[in-house]
Design a protein around this motif. Structure first.
Motif, PDB file in Angstrom:
ATOM      1  N   GLN A   1       0.824  -1.209   0.000  1.00 51.15           N
ATOM      2  CA  GLN A   1       0.000   0.000   0.000  1.00 51.15           C
ATOM      3  C   GLN A   1       0.861   1.263   0.000  1.00 51.15           C
ATOM      4  N   TYR A   2       1.959   1.223   0.736  1.00 51.52           N
ATOM      5  CA  TYR A   2       2.873   2.371   0.752  1.00 51.52           C
ATOM      6  C   TYR A   2       3.437   2.619  -0.647  1.00 51.52           C
ATOM      7  N   LEU A   3       3.876   1.556  -1.324  1.00 52.98           N
ATOM      8  CA  LEU A   3       4.456   1.706  -2.656  1.00 52.98           C
ATOM      9  C   LEU A   3       3.413   2.147  -3.675  1.00 52.98           C
ATOM     10  N   ARG A   4       2.185   1.651  -3.526  1.00 52.77           N
ATOM     11  CA  ARG A   4       1.115   2.090  -4.436  1.00 52.77           C
ATOM     12  C   ARG A   4       0.899   3.595  -4.295  1.00 52.77           C
ATOM     13  N   GLY A   5       0.978   4.090  -3.074  1.00 54.07           N
ATOM     14  CA  GLY A   5       0.873   5.530  -2.875  1.00 54.07           C
ATOM     15  C   GLY A   5       2.023   6.290  -3.516  1.00 54.07           C
ATOM     16  N   ARG A   6       3.190   5.690  -3.531  1.00 50.09           N
ATOM     17  CA  ARG A   6       4.363   6.336  -4.115  1.00 50.09           C
ATOM     18  C   ARG A   6       4.234   6.502  -5.630  1.00 50.09           C
ATOM     19  N   ILE A   7       3.517   5.603  -6.300  1.00 49.91           N
ATOM     20  CA  ILE A   7       3.403   5.694  -7.759  1.00 49.91           C
ATOM     21  C   ILE A   7       2.067   6.289  -8.189  1.00 49.91           C
ATOM     22  N   ARG A   8       1.267   6.714  -7.240  1.00 52.98           N
ATOM     23  CA  ARG A   8      -0.106   7.158  -7.533  1.00 52.98           C
ATOM     24  C   ARG A   8      -0.148   8.258  -8.588  1.00 52.98           C
ATOM     25  N   ASN A   9       0.783   9.188  -8.529  1.00 50.78           N
ATOM     26  CA  ASN A   9       0.806  10.300  -9.481  1.00 50.78           C
ATOM     27  C   ASN A   9       1.928  10.177 -10.507  1.00 50.78           C
ATOM     28  N   ALA A  10       2.530   8.999 -10.589  1.00 52.00           N
ATOM     29  CA  ALA A  10       3.631   8.793 -11.542  1.00 52.00           C
ATOM     30  C   ALA A  10       3.088   8.624 -12.951  1.00 52.00           C
ATOM     31  N   PRO A  11       3.900   8.954 -13.964  1.00 49.00           N
ATOM     32  CA  PRO A  11       3.452   8.709 -15.344  1.00 49.00           C
ATOM     33  C   PRO A  11       3.368   7.208 -15.614  1.00 49.00           C
ATOM     34  N   SER A  12       2.585   6.862 -16.622  1.00 50.17           N
ATOM     35  CA  SER A  12       2.409   5.465 -16.985  1.00 50.17           C
ATOM     36  C   SER A  12       3.606   4.942 -17.782  1.00 50.17           C
TER      37      SER A  12
ATOM     38  N   GLU B   1      11.148 -18.223 -13.884  1.00 54.47           N
ATOM     39  CA  GLU B   1      10.788 -19.590 -13.555  1.00 54.47           C
ATOM     40  C   GLU B   1      11.637 -20.061 -12.385  1.00 54.47           C
ATOM     41  N   TYR B   2      10.988 -20.687 -11.401  1.00 56.73           N
ATOM     42  CA  TYR B   2      11.700 -21.113 -10.195  1.00 56.73           C
ATOM     43  C   TYR B   2      10.905 -22.184  -9.479  1.00 56.73           C
ATOM     44  N   MET B   3      11.566 -23.262  -9.110  1.00 55.69           N
ATOM     45  CA  MET B   3      10.961 -24.339  -8.324  1.00 55.69           C
ATOM     46  C   MET B   3       9.678 -24.889  -8.937  1.00 55.69           C
ATOM     47  N   GLY B   4       9.646 -25.038 -10.241  1.00 53.69           N
ATOM     48  CA  GLY B   4       8.447 -25.572 -10.868  1.00 53.69           C
ATOM     49  C   GLY B   4       7.315 -24.573 -10.996  1.00 53.69           C
ATOM     50  N   ASN B   5       7.595 -23.306 -10.726  1.00 56.77           N
ATOM     51  CA  ASN B   5       6.626 -22.220 -10.893  1.00 56.77           C
ATOM     52  C   ASN B   5       7.113 -21.308 -12.016  1.00 56.77           C
ATOM     53  N   ARG B   6       6.235 -20.982 -12.951  1.00 56.74           N
ATOM     54  CA  ARG B   6       6.577 -20.001 -13.984  1.00 56.74           C
ATOM     55  C   ARG B   6       5.679 -18.773 -13.816  1.00 56.74           C
ATOM     56  N   TYR B   7       6.295 -17.611 -13.937  1.00 59.37           N
ATOM     57  CA  TYR B   7       5.592 -16.346 -13.759  1.00 59.37           C
ATOM     58  C   TYR B   7       5.694 -15.505 -15.030  1.00 59.37           C
ATOM     59  N   TRP B   8       4.558 -14.971 -15.459  1.00 59.92           N
ATOM     60  CA  TRP B   8       4.498 -13.996 -16.536  1.00 59.92           C
ATOM     61  C   TRP B   8       3.956 -12.695 -15.940  1.00 59.92           C
ATOM     62  N   VAL B   9       4.656 -11.601 -16.145  1.00 61.27           N
ATOM     63  CA  VAL B   9       4.212 -10.297 -15.660  1.00 61.27           C
ATOM     64  C   VAL B   9       4.002  -9.396 -16.868  1.00 61.27           C
ATOM     65  N   ILE B  10       2.758  -8.996 -17.106  1.00 60.93           N
ATOM     66  CA  ILE B  10       2.424  -8.138 -18.243  1.00 60.93           C
ATOM     67  C   ILE B  10       2.088  -6.744 -17.719  1.00 60.93           C
ATOM     68  N   LEU B  11       2.853  -5.752 -18.136  1.00 60.87           N
ATOM     69  CA  LEU B  11       2.616  -4.355 -17.765  1.00 60.87           C
ATOM     70  C   LEU B  11       2.127  -3.606 -18.994  1.00 60.87           C
ATOM     71  N   ALA B  12       1.094  -2.802 -18.813  1.00 59.18           N
ATOM     72  CA  ALA B  12       0.525  -2.059 -19.937  1.00 59.18           C
ATOM     73  C   ALA B  12       0.263  -0.618 -19.521  1.00 59.18           C
ATOM     74  N   PRO B  13       0.247   0.316 -20.489  1.00 62.37           N
ATOM     75  CA  PRO B  13      -0.019   1.719 -20.172  1.00 62.37           C
ATOM     76  C   PRO B  13      -1.366   1.909 -19.483  1.00 62.37           C
ATOM     77  N   GLY B  14      -1.400   2.841 -18.555  1.00 63.87           N
ATOM     78  CA  GLY B  14      -2.631   3.151 -17.840  1.00 63.87           C
ATOM     79  C   GLY B  14      -2.358   3.380 -16.373  1.00 63.87           C
ATOM     80  N   THR B  15      -3.405   3.730 -15.626  1.00 60.66           N
ATOM     81  CA  THR B  15      -3.276   3.884 -14.178  1.00 60.66           C
ATOM     82  C   THR B  15      -3.256   2.510 -13.524  1.00 60.66           C
ATOM     83  N   TRP B  16      -2.841   2.486 -12.272  1.00 62.18           N
ATOM     84  CA  TRP B  16      -2.611   1.225 -11.560  1.00 62.18           C
ATOM     85  C   TRP B  16      -3.856   0.338 -11.515  1.00 62.18           C
TER      86      TRP B  16
END
Length: 430
Positions: A256-267, A277-292
């Motif tokens: 929550q603190y970090l979300r407040g830090r980027i609240r007014n940041a540009p996209s 990928e780690y320990m049999g877990n794969r992660y995909w992180v997709i970031l796109a333009p817009g507000t949080w």
């Protein structure tokens, strides 16, 4: 790098195959338990464990509010006590599931019952947790606030239970347990100045104290131990917090603190895809333009932990939040939601941007034992190392990644609000 090229360059998961072989040769865990028993007998002097070094603590949640509180100490490997602490070092050293289980089977949990508000459960006249610096609970607190392992002498009642207790989606597995009679410090623990400041301020709310420590360079692992020991917050509100709860509470508060830090940041100005990928877990992180906005979608293969039926289908869960965050606890994806969100927000805060974010977590059957939510946190944190793939639009990115998922694009869209476009402003991606 174009997304198609980025995906083609992703290396196969050699770690997962190595873990599969380790699972087939899991005698190492049994051998480690037997080794612990021999070390324990050598370390015992009468009914006391002399020369013990405690790097961390554990607070249970069974029978709440009268709960077990313990100090965790390696037996026979005191000089390497710091290596037994659950934190990001385990990821950086490439620990696999067997490595984690061996660390836990070598860590004795010497515990004693206590009330969350008071060190004694027999008398309401006992001092509150806030005032407690003596006895077993006081020693446990000293271990929690110290910045290095603490030398102790622990009096025990009976021999330890050598069984390994499975971990959860949040907490790591627990190894041998013993009933503690008492504990005594063999040295004066070193307490960092910022921790002393939070202890001395009786009017500082826990959320503010946690944020202060994070801003002073303390990682969430250190903060949740201090919170768990009842050493944060307004004096009248301080109490022992079960470890499982404190982990998620710190991830949520710092998030929550970090979300407040980027609240007014540009996209962000492009659609980015990051993977790890780690320990049999794969992660995909997709970031796109817009507000949080943020969503976590989990897909757990049959035969994996939390979806043990090998004949079943892919189990899916999701949870999300908009620009203002959430007002209720996430039930379906639990601690993984907050841990993954923390990793994303740390990255966005570091680059001074905000974004719409979709995290996809695939859990394969190579994830055969739970190791705790730390692996989610560290996997997402480290997904942002190196280069990312880029796409023309959010929905192109989702479609491209979906082709690599164990579920089809249509099923993903039915489960994910962001993938379905229910939360998204499509014009932001055109």
């Amino acid at each position: 790098m174009r997304l198609d090229d980025y995906i083609e360059e992703l290396e196969p998961d050699e770690e997962a195959e190595r873990r599969r072989l380790a699972k087939e040769k899991s005698y190492a865990i049994t051998d480690h338990v037997e080794r612990f028993e021999r070390n324990f007998e050598r370390a015992l002097s009468g009914d006391s464990l002399v020369g013990s070094t405690a790097p961390s603590i554990f607070v249970g949640r069974s029978n709440y509010p009268n709960i077990p509180v313990g100090v965790l100490s390696p037996v026979g490997d005191e000089a390497a006590a710091e290596e037994y602490v659950t934190d990001g070092t385990w990821y950086r050293q490439g620990y696999g599931i067997d490595d984690v289980l061996q660390r836990r089977t070598g860590l004795l949990n010497s515990s004693k019952p206590a009330n969350v508000d008071s060190p004694g459960i027999a008398s309401r006249l006992a001092p509150s947790v806030h005032d407690t610096w003596e006895g077993f609970v006081g020693v446990q607190r000293e271990v929690a606030i110290a910045d290095r392992p603490v030398d102790l002498e622990i009096g025990l009642e009976g021999k330890p239970d050598l069984g390994l207790e499975a971990g959860t989606d949040v907490a790591t597995p627990r190894g041998p347990r013993a009933n503690a009679r008492d504990a005594e410090l063999r040295e004066n623990p070193h307490v960092p100045r910022p921790v002393k400041k939070t202890l001395e301020d009786d009017d500082w709310q826990a959320q503010g104290a946690m944020t202060y420590l994070y801003r002073r360079g303390f990682d969430v692992y250190e903060i949740n131990s201090i919170l768990s020991a009842g050493a944060l917050g307004e004096a009248a509100q301080r109490r022992l917090v079960p470890t499982r709860w404190s982990i998620t509470a710190v991830d949520d508060t710092v998030g929550q603190y970090l979300r407040g830090r980027i609240r007014n940041a540009p996209s962000v100005d492009e659609v980015q895809v990051w993977a790890n990928e780690y320990m049999g877990n794969r992660y995909w992180v997709i970031l796109a333009p817009g507000t949080w906005e943020y969503e976590l979608v989990e897909m757990k293969a049959p035969g994996s932990i939390w979806n043990p039926d090998p004949a079943g289908g892919i189990w899916m869960a999701s949870a999300s939040e908009g620009f203002e965050g959430r007002s209720s606890y996430v039930e379906e994806t639990a601690g993984a939601y907050y841990a993954a969100r923390l990793g994303v927000l740390e990255h966005l805060e570091s680059v001074g941007r905000q974004a719409k974010c979709l995290v996809l977590r695939e859990v394969s059957d190579d994830y055969w034992a739970p190791v705790g939510v730390w692996q989610v946190r560290e996997s997402v944190r480290n997904a942002f190392d190196g280069e990312c793939g880029t796409a023309e639009s959010f929905h192109e990115a989702v479609a491209t990644v979906a082709a690599r998922l164990p579920v089809g694009h249509d099923r993903l869209r039915r489960k994910s609000e962001l993938a379905a476009g229910l939360q998204s402003n499509l014009s932001a991606f055109e």
